[in-house]
Design an enzyme around this catalytic site. Sequence first.
Site, PDB file in Angstrom:
ATOM      1  N   PRO A   2       0.768  -1.229   0.000  1.00 44.12           N
ATOM      2  CA  PRO A   2       0.000   0.000   0.000  1.00 44.12           C
ATOM      3  C   PRO A   2       0.810   1.296   0.000  1.00 44.12           C
ATOM      4  CG  PRO A   2      -0.376  -1.291   2.003  1.00 44.12           C
ATOM      5  CD  PRO A   2       0.656  -1.974   1.226  1.00 44.12           C
ATOM      6  N   GLU A   3       0.505   2.138  -0.952  1.00 46.21           N
ATOM      7  CA  GLU A   3       0.887   3.544  -0.906  1.00 46.21           C
ATOM      8  C   GLU A   3      -0.432   4.316  -0.885  1.00 46.21           C
ATOM      9  OE1 GLU A   3       4.064   4.678  -3.551  1.00 46.21           O
ATOM     10  OE2 GLU A   3       4.798   2.633  -3.699  1.00 46.21           O
ATOM     11  N   LYS A  59      -0.796   7.733   3.959  1.00 45.34           N
ATOM     12  CA  LYS A  59      -1.034   6.297   4.064  1.00 45.34           C
ATOM     13  C   LYS A  59      -1.728   5.922   5.368  1.00 45.34           C
ATOM     14  CE  LYS A  59       3.473   5.877   1.837  1.00 45.34           C
ATOM     15  NZ  LYS A  59       4.859   5.438   2.054  1.00 45.34           N
ATOM     16  N   ARG A 254      16.206   3.046  -0.073  1.00 46.42           N
ATOM     17  CA  ARG A 254      15.275   2.223  -0.844  1.00 46.42           C
ATOM     18  C   ARG A 254      15.816   1.941  -2.238  1.00 46.42           C
ATOM     19  NH1 ARG A 254      10.422   2.446   1.514  1.00 46.42           N
ATOM     20  NH2 ARG A 254      10.306   0.382   0.618  1.00 46.42           N
TER      21      ARG A 254
END
Length: 264
Positions: A2-3, A59, A254
Site C-alpha cells: 500500500p501507498e 497512508k 530504498r
Amino acid sequence: MPELPEVESARTVLERYALDREIVDVDDTDTWVCRPHAPGSIRAALLGRKLTAANRRGKSMWLDTTGPTLGIHLGMSGKMVFVDESSAEHDGGDYWQRGRAPGDHRFTRFELSFRDGTSLMLVDPRRLGRVRLDPPVEHLGPDARDITPAQFRAALSRGTAPVKARLLDQEALAGVGNLLADQILWLAKVNPSRPVSALTRPDLDRLQRATRRSVDAAIAEGGVHTLSVVPYRREGALCPRCHTEMRRATVGGRTTWFCPREQV
DNA sequence: TATAGTGTTATCGG
DNA sequence: ACCGATAACACTAT
C-alpha cells in the site's frame, strides 16, 4: 503493497460497507499489530460502538466511531477485507495478496464483528501494519494528492537530503511510497539523488505536477503497480521514452530505478 | 536455500 | 538541536 492510492481504495471500501453497524466482537489479541494498548483495551473501547466515518491522510487511515477514534495503518503488506451478509469478501481490488483465498484467516491480525453477521478484518502477513486508538496524524505533511504548489515548494526547500528521500518523508508530504517516488521523478525528469537544495523553481513545479498526476493516475487505474514506469524497474529494461537502459541505485535507503540519460 | 521487499521507527553519527 | 543514514521488524515470493 500500500501507498496512498491503495489506502484510498481501502478507505473507500470501509466507507461503503463498514459504517453504521454495531460492533459486537473485537479480536485485538495480536499485540504486535494492535498496540501499544494492553490486550483487550481496544476491544473494550469499541464493543457496542459503530464506525461513523472513514478518513485518510497519506497512508494513514482513521475511523471515527461513537467512541474513540480507531487508527489503522496497512504497513507494507496489510489489506482491509469486509465480509458481507452472504460471506462474500470485499477489498480494494488490491493487487497484492492475490493468492489469498476467501475465508483464509491465517494472516488476520485484527477483526471487528458486527451485529448483522458482517465483519471487517485487517489481513497482514508481515505484521507491519498497526491498529491503535486515537492515533496521532498531526505530524503528517499535507496529503500528496492535494498539496498545493506553494506547500510543495516549502516541503522540498530545506536541507540537503536527496530529493527522493524527501518525497518519501511522510512529515514533508504524506502518501508517497517507493514506487510512486520513482514514477514522479521519472515523469519530472529529476535524478533521485539530486539534493533538494539544488532544485530550481521549474524542477519543483514539474515535481509537484508529476506528483498530482501520478497519484490521480494510480487511484484511477487501480494502484501504484499500474504506474507507467513500474514495469521498467528491473534489470535490463529500457526507458520507455528514450530507450536508455534503466539503472538501479539505493537512495534514501530504498531500491531506486531511474533513467540515467533523462533524469539528471 | 538465500535474498530482496510497494513502510515505519528507533538509534547512531556527523 | 538538526539532519540524514541504517538496522530492525516478520513473512512471502523469487
